[in-house]
Design a protein around this motif. Sequence first.
Motif, PDB file in Angstrom:
ATOM      1  N   PRO A  42       0.827  -1.199   0.000  1.00 18.95           N
ATOM      2  CA  PRO A  42       0.000   0.000   0.000  1.00 18.95           C
ATOM      3  C   PRO A  42       0.863   1.251   0.000  1.00 18.95           C
ATOM      4  O   PRO A  42       1.956   1.256   0.569  1.00 18.95           O
ATOM      5  CB  PRO A  42      -0.792  -0.120   1.303  1.00 18.95           C
ATOM      6  N   LEU A  43       0.359   2.289  -0.649  1.00 19.29           N
ATOM      7  CA  LEU A  43       1.129   3.531  -0.710  1.00 19.29           C
ATOM      8  C   LEU A  43       1.017   4.311   0.595  1.00 19.29           C
ATOM      9  O   LEU A  43       1.903   5.054   0.963  1.00 19.29           O
ATOM     10  CB  LEU A  43       0.607   4.388  -1.865  1.00 19.29           C
ATOM     11  N   ALA A  44      -0.123   4.160   1.267  1.00 21.55           N
ATOM     12  CA  ALA A  44      -0.348   4.944   2.472  1.00 21.55           C
ATOM     13  C   ALA A  44       0.313   4.281   3.676  1.00 21.55           C
ATOM     14  O   ALA A  44      -0.231   3.385   4.281  1.00 21.55           O
ATOM     15  CB  ALA A  44      -1.846   5.087   2.715  1.00 21.55           C
ATOM     16  N   ARG A  76       3.799  12.201   1.710  1.00 21.90           N
ATOM     17  CA  ARG A  76       2.995  12.375   0.491  1.00 21.90           C
ATOM     18  C   ARG A  76       3.879  12.695  -0.711  1.00 21.90           C
ATOM     19  O   ARG A  76       3.609  12.241  -1.828  1.00 21.90           O
ATOM     20  CB  ARG A  76       1.950  13.469   0.707  1.00 21.90           C
ATOM     21  N   ALA A 136      -4.502  16.622   4.287  1.00 15.55           N
ATOM     22  CA  ALA A 136      -5.329  15.498   3.831  1.00 15.55           C
ATOM     23  C   ALA A 136      -6.498  15.975   2.980  1.00 15.55           C
ATOM     24  O   ALA A 136      -6.707  15.493   1.871  1.00 15.55           O
ATOM     25  CB  ALA A 136      -5.840  14.729   5.048  1.00 15.55           C
ATOM     26  N   ARG A 140      -5.973  14.766  -0.804  1.00 16.67           N
ATOM     27  CA  ARG A 140      -6.446  13.387  -0.856  1.00 16.67           C
ATOM     28  C   ARG A 140      -5.515  12.489  -1.679  1.00 16.67           C
ATOM     29  O   ARG A 140      -5.925  11.790  -2.602  1.00 16.67           O
ATOM     30  CB  ARG A 140      -7.872  13.334  -1.423  1.00 16.67           C
ATOM     31  N   VAL A 141      -4.228  12.558  -1.292  1.00 13.51           N
ATOM     32  CA  VAL A 141      -3.217  11.797  -2.030  1.00 13.51           C
ATOM     33  C   VAL A 141      -3.510  10.301  -1.979  1.00 13.51           C
ATOM     34  O   VAL A 141      -3.424   9.599  -2.997  1.00 13.51           O
ATOM     35  CB  VAL A 141      -1.811  12.093  -1.465  1.00 13.51           C
ATOM     36  N   TYR A 142      -3.867   9.808  -0.799  1.00 15.15           N
ATOM     37  CA  TYR A 142      -4.026   8.355  -0.643  1.00 15.15           C
ATOM     38  C   TYR A 142      -5.416   7.858  -1.001  1.00 15.15           C
ATOM     39  O   TYR A 142      -5.569   6.741  -1.486  1.00 15.15           O
ATOM     40  CB  TYR A 142      -3.672   7.951   0.795  1.00 15.15           C
ATOM     41  N   LEU A 143      -6.391   8.684  -0.743  1.00 10.86           N
ATOM     42  CA  LEU A 143      -7.767   8.220  -0.956  1.00 10.86           C
ATOM     43  C   LEU A 143      -8.280   8.515  -2.359  1.00 10.86           C
ATOM     44  O   LEU A 143      -9.215   7.884  -2.815  1.00 10.86           O
ATOM     45  CB  LEU A 143      -8.699   8.863   0.081  1.00 10.86           C
ATOM     46  N   LEU A 144      -7.653   9.471  -3.029  1.00  7.75           N
ATOM     47  CA  LEU A 144      -8.124   9.826  -4.377  1.00  7.75           C
ATOM     48  C   LEU A 144      -7.033   9.661  -5.440  1.00  7.75           C
ATOM     49  O   LEU A 144      -7.194   8.892  -6.391  1.00  7.75           O
ATOM     50  CB  LEU A 144      -8.643  11.273  -4.396  1.00  7.75           C
ATOM     51  N   ALA A 146      -3.970   8.341  -5.588  1.00  4.08           N
ATOM     52  CA  ALA A 146      -3.347   7.028  -5.808  1.00  4.08           C
ATOM     53  C   ALA A 146      -4.293   6.048  -6.512  1.00  4.08           C
ATOM     54  O   ALA A 146      -3.924   5.459  -7.542  1.00  4.08           O
ATOM     55  CB  ALA A 146      -2.846   6.447  -4.484  1.00  4.08           C
ATOM     56  N   PRO A 147      -5.527   5.855  -6.014  1.00  4.14           N
ATOM     57  CA  PRO A 147      -6.400   4.939  -6.743  1.00  4.14           C
ATOM     58  C   PRO A 147      -6.761   5.449  -8.137  1.00  4.14           C
ATOM     59  O   PRO A 147      -6.937   4.657  -9.070  1.00  4.14           O
ATOM     60  CB  PRO A 147      -7.644   4.835  -5.849  1.00  4.14           C
TER      61      PRO A 147
END
Lengths: 260, 113
Positions: A42-44, A76, A136, A140-144, A146-147
Motif C-alpha cells: 500500500p502507498l499509504a 505524500r 489530507a 487526498r493523495v491516498y484516498l483519491l 493514488a487509486p
Amino acid sequence: MQLTVRRAAAGLLASGLLVLTSAGSAFAASPAPSKTAPSAPPLAQSTACAGLRQAARADPTVGNLKALGDCEINRRFTTLDTLAARVQSATVLTAGARTALAAEISGTQSGLTALKGTIDADTTVAQLRIDLPKIATQYRVYLLVAPQVNLVIGADAETVAIGKFQTLAANLAGRIAEAKANGRDVTAAQADLDAMDQNVATAQTQVGPLVAGLLPLTPAQWNAGTAGPVLRAARSTEASARDLLRAARDDAAACVAALR
Amino acid sequence: MFIPVPGAARLVPAFLLATALAAGCGSRAGVVATNPRPAAISSAADSAAAPGATPSAGTAATASSTRSSATAGPGPARTPDPDAALLRQIDSALGSADQAISDATNDLNTKGE
C-alpha cells in the motif's frame, strides 16, 4: 474587550485538542491489509509519522504539530514521486491520460509545497489547527490520487488488450476461412472465436467510459462523498472486464489449438 | 619450365591454412551474419509466454534454434507466428491490468489519509 480576549484564549486551549482530533481523523488509519491482493504494497504508510502523531497528541505544541505536518507532507511527496514514476513508465497509458495524470500529480506536489510553507510559517496552535488538516482534505493523495492513477492505468491496459484481441480476431477469422476452404472442419475454432469476440465486446462496453469518469475526480468530490463510489465502482468494473478478457484469452488459445 | 619462387612457395601453405580457417569459422560467422535465431527465439518466447503453451513447444523451438546454430549454413529464416506475438502482447497488457487493479484495491482499502 477583556472578555473577548479571554474567550479567544479559551478557544485556543480547546483548539489544542481539536487540532489533534481533526488532524487525527484526517491522517488516521493504517491501511487495511488487502484480502484480494496481498502482494502489492500500500502507498499509504501512515505508520511513518505515528511517533510524531503520538507526541503531538500528548503535547500539542507548535513545534510538535509542525513536525507532524512536515512528516505527513514529506510522506505524500514520496508517494507522489512513486506515482509519477508509475505514470511515466506505464506503456499502456494513452498520451492524454498520461498528461492528465502527470498534471494532477504535479499540481498536488505544488499545492503541498505551498502548504508546507504556510505550516512552517505558522506561529500558533490555532493556525496549525486550520492548516494541518488541509494536508489530507485539500489533496487526498491516498484516498483519491493514488487509486485514480492505478485505475486509469488499469483501464488503459485493458483497452490495449482489447485492441490486440481485435487484431487477433481478424487473423483468426482469416485462418478459419482458409482452413474451411481447404476442407477442414472449423466448427470448434469458429465457436471459440465467437466466444472470444463476445467476451471482448462485453469487456469493451464496460471499460470504455471508465477513464473519462475517473480523470475529472477532485479532492472536493471525495470530501463530498461523490468520488469514493466512482472509484470503487471503477475497480469492480475493471476486475469484471479483466475476467472477461482472461476468458477471451482462453478462447483464443482454444481457437489456435483447434486450427493446428 | 617451372622456376621455383621461394616467397610464393611459403605463401601457398599459408593461403591454404587461411582458407581452411575461414571455412571453419564460416559456419559460426554465417550464423551471426544471417542470424536465423531471432525468429526462432522469438517464436520460442512467444510460445513459452502463452499460458496455454505446452513446455514442448518452447523446448522444440529452442532445440531448433540450437540445431541451426550447430549447422554450417544459416538455413531458411523462420517467420514469427503473428498470433503468438499478439497473445504475448495480450498477456502483457492483462498483467499490467492485474497489477493496477491490485494496487487500486490496496488504495481503496485504506481507511484514511
